[in-house]
Design a protein around this motif. Structure first.
Motif, mmCIF file in Angstrom:
data_model
loop_
_atom_site.group_PDB
_atom_site.id
_atom_site.type_symbol
_atom_site.label_atom_id
_atom_site.label_comp_id
_atom_site.label_asym_id
_atom_site.label_seq_id
_atom_site.Cartn_x
_atom_site.Cartn_y
_atom_site.Cartn_z
ATOM 1 N N UNK A 46 -109.021 -16.283 0.870
ATOM 2 C CA UNK A 46 -107.811 -15.820 0.179
ATOM 3 C C UNK A 46 -108.175 -15.019 -1.072
ATOM 4 N N UNK A 47 -109.199 -15.467 -1.800
ATOM 5 C CA UNK A 47 -109.653 -14.742 -2.996
ATOM 6 C C UNK A 47 -110.225 -13.387 -2.613
ATOM 7 N N UNK A 48 -110.923 -13.329 -1.484
ATOM 8 C CA UNK A 48 -111.471 -12.056 -0.999
ATOM 9 C C UNK A 48 -110.350 -11.071 -0.685
ATOM 10 N N UNK A 49 -109.307 -11.554 -0.020
ATOM 11 C CA UNK A 49 -108.161 -10.698 0.300
ATOM 12 C C UNK A 49 -107.466 -10.240 -0.983
ATOM 13 N N UNK A 50 -107.287 -11.193 -1.920
ATOM 14 C CA UNK A 50 -106.681 -10.862 -3.214
ATOM 15 C C UNK A 50 -107.494 -9.794 -3.934
ATOM 16 N N UNK A 51 -108.808 -9.938 -3.927
ATOM 17 C CA UNK A 51 -109.688 -8.984 -4.604
ATOM 18 C C UNK A 51 -109.612 -7.606 -3.955
ATOM 19 N N UNK A 52 -109.535 -7.578 -2.626
ATOM 20 C CA UNK A 52 -109.440 -6.302 -1.903
ATOM 21 C C UNK A 52 -108.132 -5.590 -2.233
ATOM 22 N N UNK A 53 -107.026 -6.329 -2.213
ATOM 23 C CA UNK A 53 -105.724 -5.745 -2.552
ATOM 24 C C UNK A 53 -105.699 -5.285 -4.011
ATOM 25 N N UNK A 54 -106.327 -6.070 -4.875
ATOM 26 C CA UNK A 54 -106.391 -5.706 -6.298
ATOM 27 C C UNK A 54 -107.243 -4.461 -6.505
ATOM 28 N N UNK A 55 -108.308 -4.326 -5.707
ATOM 29 C CA UNK A 55 -109.160 -3.145 -5.790
ATOM 30 C C UNK A 55 -108.372 -1.892 -5.426
ATOM 31 N N UNK A 56 -107.560 -1.984 -4.398
ATOM 32 C CA UNK A 56 -106.728 -0.848 -3.987
ATOM 33 C C UNK A 56 -105.721 -0.505 -5.079
ATOM 34 N N UNK A 57 -105.085 -1.543 -5.635
ATOM 35 C CA UNK A 57 -104.101 -1.335 -6.703
ATOM 36 C C UNK A 57 -104.755 -0.745 -7.954
ATOM 37 N N UNK A 115 -101.978 -1.009 -18.423
ATOM 38 C CA UNK A 115 -101.836 -2.472 -18.359
ATOM 39 C C UNK A 115 -102.052 -2.979 -16.934
ATOM 40 N N UNK A 116 -101.445 -2.323 -15.962
ATOM 41 C CA UNK A 116 -101.596 -2.738 -14.568
ATOM 42 C C UNK A 116 -102.997 -2.424 -14.039
ATOM 43 N N UNK A 117 -103.577 -1.314 -14.518
ATOM 44 C CA UNK A 117 -104.966 -1.019 -14.153
ATOM 45 C C UNK A 117 -105.882 -2.128 -14.671
ATOM 46 N N UNK A 118 -105.643 -2.546 -15.915
ATOM 47 C CA UNK A 118 -106.458 -3.611 -16.507
ATOM 48 C C UNK A 118 -106.249 -4.926 -15.774
ATOM 49 N N UNK A 119 -105.008 -5.225 -15.390
ATOM 50 C CA UNK A 119 -104.695 -6.465 -14.688
ATOM 51 C C UNK A 119 -105.435 -6.554 -13.346
#
Length: 271
Positions: A75-86, A42-46
């Motif tokens: 801000x979206x770029x930073x969010x996307x980068x953090x999401x990529x790591x997660x 679920x978190x991978x999908x999120x």
């Protein structure tokens, strides 16, 4: 009020809302098939949805340098980068087979966004194909990914849920295509472009009827489950019937995409 609007725009434009819809559907799969360890897929999908959707939305514009790095985009770029790591963290916790399935959908996302061959369009611009790729990815990530990760056998009920979920996502995309009719490239050949808005709504209405009729074949049919699906089909039908080119982005990008979340909430409260 202006701050609230900026937050809502970031929430939508950063693909957090659509990611929550995906998360809700994965958790729904866990509930329906009694998967206890559902949070990893679920978190991978999120997080994967945030990365994939932002990549699809902003990659082409960024590569052609038509998109300025304003504050929201940074801000979206930073969010996307953090999401990529997660997403990477949870990816390595998936089973080997599930990783392979996830990789297939990664290829589909890249194919959807990037041209794989010189002087060729990406899959997003292939006439009439976009709606099927998106619906297929949603069903694969929200249903088969957690099922395969948990080692559950593919039963008749799984196939029925597959068809129901594909139909629902398909109809939701039809609403988006109606609203985007005035901005979509005519070469996309979306369903409303090919057959008109009226016929698109008729097809969507018919598919929602099929969505409900499939419930008859569920092994353990109960009144609560049927009533919830009637609520979801009815809500989707209303959004479909009242959709038009003049609707704002919030109509589709917030309210329509809230339907899977609404379905999951109903399941948690009345299931």
């Amino acid at each position: 009020m202006q701050i609230l609007k900026r937050f809502l725009d970031f929430y939508i434009n950063g693909s957090i809302h659509v990611a929550l819809s995906v998360y809700a559907l994965v958790c729904m799969t866990g509930y329906l098939f009694e998967i206890t360890l559902i949070q990893i897929p679920a978190l991978f999908a999120f997080f994967g949805t945030i990365v994939a959707y932002n990549f699809v939305k902003y990659d082409a514009l960024a590569r052609t340098q038509k998109l300025q790095m304003r504050t929201e985009l940074k801000a979206i770029t930073i969010l996307s980068l953090l999401s990529f790591i997660a997403a990477g963290y949870y990816f390595f916790q998936l089973s080997k087979t599930t990783k392979m399935i996830a990789f297939v959908f990664l290829i589909l996302t890249l194919l959807y966004t990037l041209p794989f061959f010189p002087n060729q369009k990406n899959a997003r611009n292939w006439a009439g194909v976009k709606i099927y790729i998106v619906a297929l990815c949603w069903v694969g990530v929200t249903l088969f990914l957690p099922i395969i990760h948990s080692g559950i056998s593919i039963t008749t009920d799984v196939y029925l849920v597959t068809f129901q979920r594909f139909i629902l996502i398909f109809v939701l995309i039809l609403i988006f295509e109606i609203i985007d009719l005035k901005v979509d490239d005519p070469n996309l050949k979306t369903v409303p472009q090919q057959i008109g808005v009226k016929r698109t709504k008729m097809i969507g209405s018919g598919l929602l009827l099929v969505f409900l009729l499939l419930e008859i074949f569920v092994a353990h049919l109960c009144a609560k489950s049927l009533l919830m699906k009637v609520c979801i089909a009815g809500s989707t039908l209303l959004f479909l019937l009242f959709s038009n080119e003049k609707r704002s982005q919030y109509y589709s990008s917030f309210w329509v995409e809230s339907i899977p979340i609404f379905w999951f909430v109903l399941l948690m409260v009345f299931g």
